[in-house]
Design an enzyme around this catalytic site. Structure first.
Site, mmCIF file in Angstrom:
data_model
loop_
_atom_site.group_PDB
_atom_site.id
_atom_site.type_symbol
_atom_site.label_atom_id
_atom_site.label_comp_id
_atom_site.label_asym_id
_atom_site.label_seq_id
_atom_site.Cartn_x
_atom_site.Cartn_y
_atom_site.Cartn_z
ATOM 1 N N GLN A 12 27.515 38.010 58.356
ATOM 2 C CA GLN A 12 28.275 37.764 57.140
ATOM 3 C C GLN A 12 29.785 37.822 57.363
ATOM 4 O OE1 GLN A 12 26.378 41.278 55.223
ATOM 5 N NE2 GLN A 12 28.397 41.648 54.337
ATOM 6 N N LYS A 22 31.719 45.463 41.906
ATOM 7 C CA LYS A 22 32.962 45.005 42.548
ATOM 8 C C LYS A 22 32.719 43.711 43.314
ATOM 9 C CE LYS A 22 34.547 46.672 46.450
ATOM 10 N NZ LYS A 22 34.806 45.468 47.293
ATOM 11 N N HIS A 61 30.126 53.846 46.881
ATOM 12 C CA HIS A 61 28.769 53.891 47.442
ATOM 13 C C HIS A 61 28.003 55.090 46.905
ATOM 14 C CE1 HIS A 61 30.946 51.723 50.822
ATOM 15 N NE2 HIS A 61 29.962 50.884 50.563
#
Length: 282
Positions: free
Chosen positions: A61, A149, A37
């Site tokens: 999600q 990723k 991050h």
């Protein structure tokens, strides 16, 4: 760094920056920040005048309520990690700022969502697309930074931004890895010591399979061997191990053009994902 929880307060700030002619970058996160991050924050700092990091654990999600309940909430430590980067705003919206009473709209992206995590996690990308759209609009960002990723997620976000004529340009940034090769993820914290020791083999297997595919080895044989090696290393389930075209994620039977080898597998009750580029040689 200001911590902001109401979109009206955030918009007061972004309007001020706009009047000053400043550009805005955003790094959307669900918290539990790690070096991956922070690399996105560094990229945003280098390319925009103002940087907003968002922190919102998005319930829409998550397919599994237990997974949502286990997801780490670490706002205080996240703020400490961001302090050295001179971020302008940490936007931690209250739930009603994202999903107010009566909220009834879902953003659904076709095509790039239909395989991989889209097949194994029904509805996941609807939740991702909806919350990302809201965050891009609320932050008024010129650039938004996402890690490679989550490669399928990156393509989903690029597709929705293009299809909805959003002004925000989506920037993909390279995967950041631990020294042993494991892709950095907040989920890594849930691995027990033995599993954490075993986890880096995932990338090793993925990388060797990608190299074999690039040389023209038969795809079925390469993928079958990789799955067997994963099971032998202690991975209990392989959700998918697929060769897909880059960037539209169409399944490929052979590495005849730019592609990605994408993997999701379970270790110690934790779902790990990774991907590597596949480029034919010769």
């Amino acid at each position: 760094m200001k911590i902001v929880r109401q979109k009206s307060d955030l918009r007061d700030l972004t309007h001020t920056w706009r009047r000053a002619g400043e550009t805005i970058g955003v790094v959307p996160t669900m918290g539990a920040l790690h070096a991956g991050h922070l690399s996105l924050v560094e990229a945003a700092k280098s390319r925009t005048d103002r940087v907003i990091v968002t922190l919102f654990v998005n319930p829409r999600q998550f397919n599994n309520p237990e997974d949502l309940a286990k997801y780490p909430r670490t706002e205080d430590s996240d703020a400490e990690k961001l302090a050295p980067f001179d971020v302008d705003v940490l936007y931690v919206p209250d739930p009603d700022q994202i999903y107010p009473d009566g909220f009834a709209t879902t953003i659904s992206v076709a095509g790039v969502t239909e395989g991989l995590c889209g097949a194994t996690r029904p509805g996941h990308f609807d939740g991702v697309a909806t919350v990302v759209t809201k965050l891009l609009l609320q932050t008024d960002a010129d650039l938004a930074f996402f890690g490679e990723k989550d490669f399928q997620q990156l393509q989903v976000v690029r597709r929705l931004a293009a299809d909805l004529d959003l002004k925000t340009r989506i920037v993909g940034c390279p995967t950041v890895r631990e020294e042993d090769g494991l892709a950095m993820s907040s989920r890594n914290l849930r691995l027990g010591p033995d599993a954490r020791d075993s986890a880096p083999v995932l990338h090793d297997i993925l990388q060797s399979a990608a190299e074999a595919l690039s040389r023209g080895a038969p795809t079925t044989d390469v993928l079958d061997d990789a799955r067997s090696r994963l099971v032998a290393a202690g991975f209990t389930d392989v959700d998918y191990l697929d060769l897909c075209s880059d960037p539209d994620l169409t399944p490929m039977s052979a590495a005849t053009g730019p592609g990605r080898l994408l993997l999701a597998a379970w270790l110690d009750g934790v779902r790990l994902i990774d991907n590597v580029a596949v480029q034919p040689t010769g």
